[in-house]
Design a protein around this motif. Structure first.
Motif, PDB file in Angstrom:
ATOM      1  N   GLY A  29       0.788  -1.228   0.000  1.00 16.22           N
ATOM      2  CA  GLY A  29       0.000   0.000   0.000  1.00 16.22           C
ATOM      3  C   GLY A  29       0.821   1.278   0.000  1.00 16.22           C
ATOM      4  N   ARG A  30       2.098   1.157  -0.246  1.00 17.58           N
ATOM      5  CA  ARG A  30       3.006   2.312  -0.315  1.00 17.58           C
ATOM      6  C   ARG A  30       4.291   1.841  -0.980  1.00 17.58           C
ATOM      7  N   ARG A  33      10.728   1.532   1.107  1.00 21.62           N
ATOM      8  CA  ARG A  33      11.489   2.661   1.664  1.00 21.62           C
ATOM      9  C   ARG A  33      12.734   3.007   0.850  1.00 21.62           C
ATOM     10  N   VAL A  36      11.811   5.613  -1.611  1.00 18.66           N
ATOM     11  CA  VAL A  36      11.584   6.916  -0.975  1.00 18.66           C
ATOM     12  C   VAL A  36      12.925   7.611  -0.755  1.00 18.66           C
ATOM     13  N   GLU A  57       1.696   1.685  -6.626  1.00 19.56           N
ATOM     14  CA  GLU A  57       2.054   2.562  -5.507  1.00 19.56           C
ATOM     15  C   GLU A  57       3.344   3.348  -5.753  1.00 19.56           C
ATOM     16  N   PHE A  61       3.532   7.401  -6.271  1.00 22.89           N
ATOM     17  CA  PHE A  61       4.385   8.169  -5.364  1.00 22.89           C
ATOM     18  C   PHE A  61       5.307   9.100  -6.143  1.00 22.89           C
ATOM     19  N   LYS A  85      -6.650   3.776  -8.859  1.00 21.58           N
ATOM     20  CA  LYS A  85      -5.988   4.558  -7.813  1.00 21.58           C
ATOM     21  C   LYS A  85      -5.602   5.946  -8.327  1.00 21.58           C
ATOM     22  N   ARG A  89      -7.070   9.347  -6.670  1.00 17.97           N
ATOM     23  CA  ARG A  89      -6.132  10.265  -6.016  1.00 17.97           C
ATOM     24  C   ARG A  89      -5.815  11.499  -6.873  1.00 17.97           C
TER      25      ARG A  89
END
Length: 205
Positions: A29-30, A33, A36, A57, A61, A85, A89
């Motif tokens: 759901g993301r 890391r 990121v 996702e 992002f 999605k 969004r």
């Protein structure tokens, strides 16, 4: 962005469609890391190709942070969810049902990319499939562009699943126009577990 005609579907697409009727363990759901941190380090440049994007996702992002992104996956179910999605969004990411083993054919639509991100796609491929993918990657990644892959660490030398530092260096050789620019041990998170993984950046020379 012009949309090319996708290549023929591989039978394994139906296996992934079945997984995406629920929520697969790898869909947290993301973004992972490691990606990121890649964005925070300023190493992502547009346009971006997200290979094996799943339900989108990571693509969403990066697009939310201003990047032009195309996400591809061989599962029509995953791509439908990714598009939903994006609509919900209100994020301008593009998604396409496309087999990553055929990314060289994206050149027919004059598509090339400064960054290719791979969140756990390479590590599931067979030996010959990895060769085919990397050949295609060389066709669509611009000179100076960066391929960033996150994959589970291989558990034994006899397995093909997973990746190792030695394999990455063997497959992405400087003599073939590649340069490994970073390599770090990290983790790949799942909904109910996590694995030791490697995060690797390879530049196209």
């Amino acid at each position: 962005m012009s949309v090319p005609t996708p290549p023929a579907e591989r039978p394994i697409a139906h296996v992934y469609d079945a997984a995406y009727t629920g929520v697969p363990n790898w869909d947290i759901g993301r973004p992972q890391r490691a990606f990121v941190q890649l964005l925070d380090a300023g190493l992502v440049r547009s346009p971006v190709l997200d290979v094996g994007c799943g339900t989108g996702e990571l693509s969403l992002f990066l697009a939310r942070h201003g990047h032009e992104v195309l996400g591809i996956d061989l599962s029509p179910m995953a791509i439908r969810q990714a598009k939903d999605k994006a609509n919900w969004r209100r994020i301008a990411a593009h998604f396409l049902v496309w087999d990553a083993l055929d990314i060289s054919k994206l050149r027919a639509a004059d598509l090339s990319f400064q960054t290719v991100v791979d969140s756990a796609m390479l590590h599931i491929l067979g030996d010959r499939e990895r060769d085919r993918f990397i050949d295609g990657l060389g066709d669509v990644l611009a000179s100076g562009g960066l391929y960033c892959v996150l994959g589970d660490a291989r558990r034994t030398e006899h397995e093909i699943y997973g990746i190792t530092p030695e394999e990455i260096r063997d497959r992405f050789r400087e003599v073939d126009g590649w340069k490994v620019v970073f390599f770090q041990q990290t983790i790949f998170e799942r909904r109910w577990s996590s694995n030791t993984a490697y995060f690797v950046g390879v530049q196209r020379q």
